[in-house]
Design an enzyme around this catalytic site. Structure first.
Site, PDB file in Angstrom:
ATOM      1  CB  THR A  13      -0.967   0.017   1.334  1.00  0.00           C
ATOM      2  OG1 THR A  13      -1.526  -1.180   1.218  1.00  0.00           O
ATOM      3  CG2 THR A  13      -1.978   1.297   1.389  1.00  0.00           C
ATOM      4  CE  LYS A 204       0.148   4.443  13.806  1.00  0.00           C
ATOM      5  NZ  LYS A 204      -1.272   3.994  13.282  1.00  0.00           N
TER       6      LYS A 204
HETATM    7  P1  NDP Z   1       1.757  -4.026   2.959  1.00  0.00           P
HETATM    8  O1  NDP Z   1       1.613  -5.251   3.659  1.00  0.00           O
HETATM    9  O2  NDP Z   1       0.853  -3.676   1.934  1.00  0.00           O
HETATM   10  O3  NDP Z   1       3.196  -3.943   2.156  1.00  0.00           O
HETATM   11  C1  NDP Z   1       4.508  -4.440   2.733  1.00  0.00           C
HETATM   12  C2  NDP Z   1       5.466  -4.316   1.512  1.00  0.00           C
HETATM   13  O4  NDP Z   1       6.640  -4.983   2.165  1.00  0.00           O
HETATM   14  C3  NDP Z   1       5.224  -5.628   0.727  1.00  0.00           C
HETATM   15  O5  NDP Z   1       5.589  -5.216  -0.477  1.00  0.00           O
HETATM   16  C4  NDP Z   1       6.331  -6.638   1.167  1.00  0.00           C
HETATM   17  O6  NDP Z   1       6.910  -7.564   0.072  1.00  0.00           O
HETATM   18  C5  NDP Z   1       7.490  -5.936   1.605  1.00  0.00           C
HETATM   19  N1  NDP Z   1       8.104  -6.537   2.629  1.00  0.00           N
HETATM   20  C6  NDP Z   1       7.773  -7.231   3.745  1.00  0.00           C
HETATM   21  N2  NDP Z   1       8.688  -7.795   4.546  1.00  0.00           N
HETATM   22  C7  NDP Z   1       9.777  -7.483   3.621  1.00  0.00           C
HETATM   23  C8  NDP Z   1      11.275  -7.983   3.830  1.00  0.00           C
HETATM   24  N3  NDP Z   1      11.601  -8.708   4.760  1.00  0.00           N
HETATM   25  N4  NDP Z   1      11.927  -7.565   2.778  1.00  0.00           N
HETATM   26  C9  NDP Z   1      11.593  -7.030   1.678  1.00  0.00           C
HETATM   27  N5  NDP Z   1      10.248  -6.529   1.599  1.00  0.00           N
HETATM   28  C10 NDP Z   1       9.469  -6.902   2.407  1.00  0.00           C
HETATM   29  O7  NDP Z   1       2.238  -2.701   4.068  1.00  0.00           O
HETATM   30  P2  NDP Z   1       1.697  -1.364   3.916  1.00  0.00           P
HETATM   31  O8  NDP Z   1       2.281  -0.729   2.784  1.00  0.00           O
HETATM   32  O9  NDP Z   1       0.473  -1.153   4.491  1.00  0.00           O
HETATM   33  O10 NDP Z   1       2.722  -0.847   5.253  1.00  0.00           O
HETATM   34  C11 NDP Z   1       4.249  -0.713   5.143  1.00  0.00           C
HETATM   35  C12 NDP Z   1       4.587  -0.096   6.194  1.00  0.00           C
HETATM   36  O11 NDP Z   1       3.918   1.328   6.568  1.00  0.00           O
HETATM   37  C13 NDP Z   1       4.493  -1.052   7.611  1.00  0.00           C
HETATM   38  O12 NDP Z   1       5.322  -0.617   8.326  1.00  0.00           O
HETATM   39  C14 NDP Z   1       3.169   0.005   8.215  1.00  0.00           C
HETATM   40  O13 NDP Z   1       2.959  -0.385   9.591  1.00  0.00           O
HETATM   41  C15 NDP Z   1       3.398   1.296   7.694  1.00  0.00           C
HETATM   42  N6  NDP Z   1       2.281   2.160   7.572  1.00  0.00           N
HETATM   43  C16 NDP Z   1       1.161   1.773   6.934  1.00  0.00           C
HETATM   44  C17 NDP Z   1       0.181   2.717   6.843  1.00  0.00           C
HETATM   45  C18 NDP Z   1      -0.948   2.206   5.814  1.00  0.00           C
HETATM   46  O14 NDP Z   1      -2.165   2.944   6.022  1.00  0.00           O
HETATM   47  N7  NDP Z   1      -0.949   1.073   5.332  1.00  0.00           N
HETATM   48  C19 NDP Z   1       0.021   3.986   7.331  1.00  0.00           C
HETATM   49  C20 NDP Z   1       1.398   4.341   8.219  1.00  0.00           C
HETATM   50  C21 NDP Z   1       2.409   3.457   8.014  1.00  0.00           C
HETATM   51  P3  NDP Z   1       5.965  -8.466  -0.874  1.00  0.00           P
HETATM   52  O15 NDP Z   1       4.987  -7.671  -1.649  1.00  0.00           O
HETATM   53  O16 NDP Z   1       7.033  -9.339  -1.821  1.00  0.00           O
HETATM   54  O17 NDP Z   1       5.028  -9.070  -0.052  1.00  0.00           O
HETATM   55  N1  HSE Z   2      -2.718   0.209  10.669  1.00  0.00           N
HETATM   56  C1  HSE Z   2      -2.346   1.677  10.695  1.00  0.00           C
HETATM   57  C2  HSE Z   2      -3.676   2.283  11.212  1.00  0.00           C
HETATM   58  C3  HSE Z   2      -1.823   2.458   9.536  1.00  0.00           C
HETATM   59  O1  HSE Z   2      -4.802   1.868  10.785  1.00  0.00           O
HETATM   60  O2  HSE Z   2      -3.687   3.186  11.792  1.00  0.00           O
HETATM   61  C4  HSE Z   2      -1.441   3.776   9.712  1.00  0.00           C
HETATM   62  O3  HSE Z   2      -0.351   3.773  10.676  1.00  0.00           O
END
Ligand code: NDP
Ligand code: HSE
Length: 328
Positions: A13, A204
């Site tokens: 995402t 957080k």
């Molecule tokens: P997703 O699960 O959508 O994406 C995670 C991505 O990280 C995937 O592409 C995955 O690879 C990759 N990944 C996971 N582990 C590894 C690893 N060991 N090595 C390489 N790549 C890896 O997560 P989000 O995008 O939702 O969230 C990402 C980060 O941002 C998290 O830490 C989350 O807490 C934070 N965050 C998320 C928010 C949100 O609204 N979603 C808001 C604020 C912070 P693959 O595609 O191959 O599985």
């Molecule tokens: N999973 C988190 C939330 C993403 O719902 O607030 C943003 O950090």
């Protein structure tokens, strides 16, 4: 015009959001910053899956490959868990790359260490996205702290919990339906237990505590309660009494210097500032000595709000490096 290269670690995402914004705003950023940014590598666990058309050639599973790319200077990190995220960012910083992270699990625990390391290496760490999604609480608090002391922070820090509680109340959805919807919208963590157990809001809160007070309470002293124990009947009964459930995280520094924090659901009435904060919105109230109480409200999760603050971090860092203020 100078070109610098960036890597995106994680292409779910948030990672995809960064890629889209950097593409959509490419010309504007170039004109404002006087520097061209090229996304040269995207690190994932499975490089065979092309998530966004036209990115297959950028995919890798190797951090060595990311750092071997000539001209690599900026690393956006949007993967999950403390490791390997911390080790990857440590290596990036030692390689003299600026790093910008959304990963609160890693940053709550290793943030101070990473910032010290960055300082020693002459690079910057952006972490606005770790806390409250698109709400600019980190940069606001950094500014406020130049003059004020912050004594207490209270807020709704998890978008998924707030979305679930809102939909259960306003739409009569079950907990499971609301959670599934939150996952579909990209709000929930890869393991949604972190959201609904209160652990995400707790991490957080610890990041905010470190920024406001320079330290965190002992994690084992903090009571953390999630929303998983709240039934549809309880939500309905509260609503009939004119009350709403909010999942609230709060931390304060007492006069004796002790830091006290807690995380859990609370019932709030119409007079409470958190009463109207519905859906995926987060709110953070900062109690300060000169300003009084300042409350920030905005989208707490999701692809674009989160990715936007990461690109803002990039613009701010590049502005600092070039010694000018970025004008919008
Ligand atoms: P997703 O699960 O959508 O994406 C995670 C991505 O990280 C995937 O592409 C995955 O690879 C990759 N990944 C996971 N582990 C590894 C690893 N060991 N090595 C390489 N790549 C890896 O997560 P989000 O995008 O939702 O969230 C990402 C980060 O941002 C998290 O830490 C989350 O807490 C934070 N965050 C998320 C928010 C949100 O609204 N979603 C808001 C604020 C912070 P693959 O595609 O191959 O599985
Ligand atoms: N999973 C988190 C939330 C993403 O719902 O607030 C943003 O950090």
């Amino acid at each position: 015009m100078a070109t610098i290269k960036a890597a995106i670690l994680g292409f779910g995402t948030v990672g995809q959001g960064i890629y889209h914004i950097l593409n959509e705003k490419r010309e504007e950023l170039k004109n404002k910053l006087g520097i061209e940014l090229e996304v040269a590598k995207i690190l994932v666990t499975d490089a065979s899956r092309e998530r966004v058309p036209g990115t297959a050639h950028l995919m890798t599973t190797s951090m060595d490959e990311v750092l071997a790319e000539p001209g690599m200077q900026v690393v956006f990190e949007a993967i999950v868990n403390e490791e390997p995220a911390y080790s990857y960012l440590k290596r990036a910083v030692e390689h003299k790359c600026h790093v910008i992270t959304a990963n609160k699990v890693m940053f709550a625990k290793r943030g101070l260490e990473l910032q010290d390391l960055a300082k020693a290496n002459g690079v910057f760490v952006g972490y606005e996205a770790t806390t409250a999604g698109g709400v600019p609480v980190i940069k606001t608090m950094k500014n406020i702290l130049l003059v004020n002391d912050v004594s207490r922070i209270q807020g709704v820090l998890n978008g998924t919990c707030n979305y679930i509680l809102t939909k259960m109340r306003a739409q009569g959805w079950s907990f499971e339906t609301a959670l599934k919807e939150a996952q579909g919208l990209g709000y929930a963590e890869a393991d949604p237990y972190n959201d609904i157990s209160g652990q995400d809001a707790f991490k957080k809160l610890m990041i905010l505590s470190a920024l406001a007070f320079g330290e965190q309470p002992d994690w084992s002293d903090v009571e953390v309660i999630g929303i998983d124990s709240i039934s549809a009947e309880q939500v309905h009964e509260a609503c009939e009494k004119g009350l709403r459930y909010r999942h609230v995280a709060e931390v304060e520094k007492r006069a004796d210097g002790k830091i006290i924090a807690k995380v859990g659901p609370q019932l709030v009435d119409k007079e409470h500032p958190l009463y109207p904060v519905d859906d995926v919105f987060n709110a953070v109230a900062l109690e300060t000595n000169y300003i009084g109480t300042l409350t920030l409200v905005g989208p707490g999760a999701g692809m674009y709000p989160t990715a936007s603050v990461m690109v803002e971090d990039y613009a701010e860092i590049i502005g600092k490096r070039a010694g000018f203020v970025v004008t919008i």
